[in-house]
Design a protein around this motif. Structure first.
Motif, PDB file in Angstrom:
ATOM      1  N   MET A   1       0.851  -1.195   0.000  1.00  0.00           N
ATOM      2  CA  MET A   1       0.000   0.000   0.000  1.00  0.00           C
ATOM      3  C   MET A   1       0.886   1.245   0.000  1.00  0.00           C
ATOM      4  N   ILE A   2       0.695   2.098  -0.991  1.00  0.00           N
ATOM      5  CA  ILE A   2       1.454   3.337  -1.082  1.00  0.00           C
ATOM      6  C   ILE A   2       0.548   4.484  -0.639  1.00  0.00           C
ATOM      7  N   ASP A   3       0.784   4.984   0.570  1.00  0.00           N
ATOM      8  CA  ASP A   3       0.024   6.118   1.076  1.00  0.00           C
ATOM      9  C   ASP A   3       0.602   7.404   0.515  1.00  0.00           C
ATOM     10  N   TYR A   4      -0.233   8.390   0.300  1.00  0.00           N
ATOM     11  CA  TYR A   4       0.265   9.648  -0.240  1.00  0.00           C
ATOM     12  C   TYR A   4      -0.668  10.795   0.133  1.00  0.00           C
ATOM     13  N   GLN A   5      -0.110  11.997   0.094  1.00  0.00           N
ATOM     14  CA  GLN A   5      -0.860  13.244   0.162  1.00  0.00           C
ATOM     15  C   GLN A   5      -0.470  14.056  -1.064  1.00  0.00           C
ATOM     16  N   ASN A   6      -1.298  14.992  -1.433  1.00  0.00           N
ATOM     17  CA  ASN A   6      -0.972  15.737  -2.638  1.00  0.00           C
ATOM     18  C   ASN A   6      -1.505  17.154  -2.595  1.00  0.00           C
ATOM     19  N   PHE A   7      -0.946  17.992  -3.441  1.00  0.00           N
ATOM     20  CA  PHE A   7      -1.403  19.369  -3.608  1.00  0.00           C
ATOM     21  C   PHE A   7      -0.984  19.824  -5.006  1.00  0.00           C
ATOM     22  N   VAL A   8      -1.515  20.955  -5.431  1.00  0.00           N
ATOM     23  CA  VAL A   8      -1.201  21.515  -6.743  1.00  0.00           C
ATOM     24  C   VAL A   8      -0.758  22.964  -6.566  1.00  0.00           C
ATOM     25  N   LEU A   9       0.375  23.323  -7.158  1.00  0.00           N
ATOM     26  CA  LEU A   9       0.842  24.705  -7.098  1.00  0.00           C
ATOM     27  C   LEU A   9       0.011  25.582  -8.041  1.00  0.00           C
ATOM     28  N   ASP A  10       0.073  26.881  -7.829  1.00  0.00           N
ATOM     29  CA  ASP A  10      -0.700  27.810  -8.658  1.00  0.00           C
ATOM     30  C   ASP A  10      -0.317  27.718 -10.135  1.00  0.00           C
ATOM     31  N   ASN A  11       0.932  27.312 -10.421  1.00  0.00           N
ATOM     32  CA  ASN A  11       1.368  27.209 -11.817  1.00  0.00           C
ATOM     33  C   ASN A  11       0.997  25.879 -12.462  1.00  0.00           C
ATOM     34  N   GLY A  12       0.286  25.040 -11.719  1.00  0.00           N
ATOM     35  CA  GLY A  12      -0.207  23.785 -12.284  1.00  0.00           C
ATOM     36  C   GLY A  12       0.618  22.557 -11.982  1.00  0.00           C
ATOM     37  N   LEU A  13       1.755  22.704 -11.311  1.00  0.00           N
ATOM     38  CA  LEU A  13       2.571  21.539 -10.972  1.00  0.00           C
ATOM     39  C   LEU A  13       1.850  20.682  -9.940  1.00  0.00           C
ATOM     40  N   LYS A  14       1.646  19.415 -10.263  1.00  0.00           N
ATOM     41  CA  LYS A  14       1.012  18.475  -9.340  1.00  0.00           C
ATOM     42  C   LYS A  14       2.091  17.828  -8.485  1.00  0.00           C
ATOM     43  N   VAL A  15       1.892  17.827  -7.168  1.00  0.00           N
ATOM     44  CA  VAL A  15       2.905  17.312  -6.236  1.00  0.00           C
ATOM     45  C   VAL A  15       2.278  16.234  -5.356  1.00  0.00           C
ATOM     46  N   TYR A  16       2.966  15.092  -5.261  1.00  0.00           N
ATOM     47  CA  TYR A  16       2.526  13.979  -4.421  1.00  0.00           C
ATOM     48  C   TYR A  16       3.635  13.656  -3.420  1.00  0.00           C
ATOM     49  N   VAL A  17       3.232  13.362  -2.191  1.00  0.00           N
ATOM     50  CA  VAL A  17       4.196  13.079  -1.124  1.00  0.00           C
ATOM     51  C   VAL A  17       3.887  11.718  -0.519  1.00  0.00           C
ATOM     52  N   HIS A  18       4.881  10.850  -0.547  1.00  0.00           N
ATOM     53  CA  HIS A  18       4.765   9.513   0.050  1.00  0.00           C
ATOM     54  C   HIS A  18       5.805   9.394   1.155  1.00  0.00           C
ATOM     55  N   GLN A  19       5.355   9.256   2.384  1.00  0.00           N
ATOM     56  CA  GLN A  19       6.271   9.235   3.522  1.00  0.00           C
ATOM     57  C   GLN A  19       6.631   7.815   3.934  1.00  0.00           C
ATOM     58  N   ASP A  20       7.924   7.579   4.138  1.00  0.00           N
ATOM     59  CA  ASP A  20       8.423   6.315   4.673  1.00  0.00           C
ATOM     60  C   ASP A  20       9.571   6.650   5.621  1.00  0.00           C
ATOM     61  N   ILE A  21       9.252   6.736   6.909  1.00  0.00           N
ATOM     62  CA  ILE A  21      10.247   7.180   7.888  1.00  0.00           C
ATOM     63  C   ILE A  21      11.226   6.083   8.283  1.00  0.00           C
ATOM     64  N   THR A  22      11.067   4.893   7.721  1.00  0.00           N
ATOM     65  CA  THR A  22      11.999   3.796   8.042  1.00  0.00           C
ATOM     66  C   THR A  22      13.309   3.940   7.273  1.00  0.00           C
ATOM     67  N   LEU A  23      13.344   4.885   6.333  1.00  0.00           N
ATOM     68  CA  LEU A  23      14.529   5.056   5.504  1.00  0.00           C
ATOM     69  C   LEU A  23      15.200   6.401   5.780  1.00  0.00           C
ATOM     70  N   PRO A  24      16.516   6.459   5.632  1.00  0.00           N
ATOM     71  CA  PRO A  24      17.217   7.746   5.811  1.00  0.00           C
ATOM     72  C   PRO A  24      17.315   8.537   4.509  1.00  0.00           C
TER      73      PRO A  24
END
Length: 412
Positions: A1-24
């Motif tokens: 399962m790949i959890d993610y959050q996302n947002f879009v900048l005003d210029n249209g860039l789509k950004v997705y964030v997937h957190q995995d704190i087990t890695l450095p």
């Protein structure tokens, strides 16, 4: 399962964030919605050329690699008929370096004539080594041109004619860049030991000021239904005769896509597949043979290719392939065989997602397809495929009139 959050900048860039704190570590994956299918037929190979040019430095940063290496990072990229994808892996403490570098070349790529000449030579040499001077190197170029008559999948990612790259002007290069390398034509995925609010802050800081461009509206010609078998014979200085076949299959978002994928696995994935068992192990008609799908966004192909055993005729080898295809069309598939290919497919997904970078790329690609949740639904789609679905797919798509075949003859 790949959890993610996302947002879009005003210029249209789509950004997705997937957190995995087990890695450095962290990965920054930037997917541009442009591939070789988006090229002008008279100016092909530009998407692949840009994969190289983007590492040639910007107005502000002469070398992309050096500052990244100083903070323990590494990077690479690839081009396909559908996308161009750049990625950076680095310690998460140095995440901002990746934002600085990627945003800078999106905003202010160096159009240094010397860089263009260097990368032009690199691409031309790659074309010669991989396609002209390597045994069977041009087989898939010939097969694609046989399969597709109007859709731009008919040329290879490296280009239809190397003269297109040889003759590429700086004006051509700038035009391509400003059309496709814009924030509203890109998807950014940041994964690893990262914090959502930090990623948003960095994205707004480094990518936010980049102006959006005119959104590219794709309107590609649709490939007409193929109604008769297509054949091409090639003779070259190669060690063995070979057969390259392709059959049209549904597009990436079709409900039948995973059926076609599993059908190719039944036919030619690994040594337990039907083609290998029957034609390599049992009848010794081929020294090796496999099958797979192209995986393209627009309607793609199920491909079969194999090297014919010495002293076996191409006619006998082709007959053997047809007999195996017929066995899938007519004979019922038992549950054990079906479950085997499903297990293989699921295992590939699981092992792939052990790598943080693969999770980033898979999420970016699913977002490009219009639904990032697709990244977590593949197993469900695979499990829903039945033996009857596979048999029906074989009957409707592995017909002779839907086939294109390149017979590669070894010079005597």
């Amino acid at each position: 399962m790949i959890d993610y959050q996302n947002f879009v900048l005003d210029n249209g860039l789509k950004v997705y964030v997937h957190q995995d704190i087990t890695l450095p570590t962290a990965t920054v994956n930037l997917l541009y919605d442009v591939g070789s299918r988006d090229e002008d037929e008279a100016k092909t190979g530009f998407a692949h050329l840009f994969e190289h040019l983007m590492f040639g430095g910007s107005i502000n940063i002469p070398s992309f690699d050096e500052p990244l290496q100083l903070v323990g990072g590494e990077n690479n990229a690839f081009t396909s008929p559908d996308i161009t994808n750049y990625y950076v892996s680095l310690p998460s403490d140095n995440l901002e370096t990746a934002f600085w570098l990627e945003s800078d070349r999106m905003l202010s790529l160096s159009f240094d004539p010397q860089v263009l000449e260097v990368q032009r030579k690199v691409v031309i040499e790659e074309y010669k080594q991989q396609y002209l001077n390597q045994p069977y190197g041009d087989a898939y170029m010939k097969l694609k041109a046989l399969v597709y008559k109007v859709h731009p999948y008919r040329w290879a990612t490296i280009g239809k004619d190397i003269q297109h790259i040889e003759n590429a002007s700086m004006e051509d290069v700038k035009s391509f860049f400003h059309k496709f390398y814009i924030p509203n034509n890109a998807i950014l995925v940041v994964s690893g030991n990262v914090v959502f609010d930090d990623v948003r802050r960095l994205a707004e800081k480094w990518f936010g000021p980049i102006p959006s461009g005119n959104k590219y509206k794709r309107n590609l010609p649709q490939e007409p239904l193929q109604k008769e078998a297509r054949v091409e014979h090639v003779e070259a200085d190669v060690p063995l005769d070979a057969i390259y076949k392709a059959y049209h299959i549904p597009d990436r978002l079709s409900q039948h896509y995973y059926t076609a994928d599993l059908l190719s696995d039944v036919l030619g994935r690994g040594k337990s597949s039907r083609l290998h068992q029957e034609l390599v192990n049992k009848r010794r008609l081929f020294s090796n043979i496999n099958a797979y799908i192209s995986g393209s966004i627009d309607p793609g192909t199920l491909n079969i290719h194999g090297k014919v055993s010495k002293d076996v005729s191409l006619e006998e080898a082709e007959s053997g392939i047809q007999e195996v295809l017929l066995s899938v069309m007519e004979g019922p598939m038992d549950e054990e065989e079906l479950q085997k290919v499903k297990n293989q497919a699921e295992a590939s997904i699981v092992f792939s997602e052990m790598e943080l970078l693969n999770r980033s790329m898979n999420l970016a690609y699913a977002a490009l397809l219009g639904n990032p949740d697709l990244v977590n639904l593949e197993s469900d789609f695979i499990q829903k495929v039945t033996a009857k679905h596979i048999q029906q797919m074989a009957k409707t798509h592995l017909m002779q009139e839907n086939s294109s075949t390149v017979y590669y003859h070894a010079k005597q």
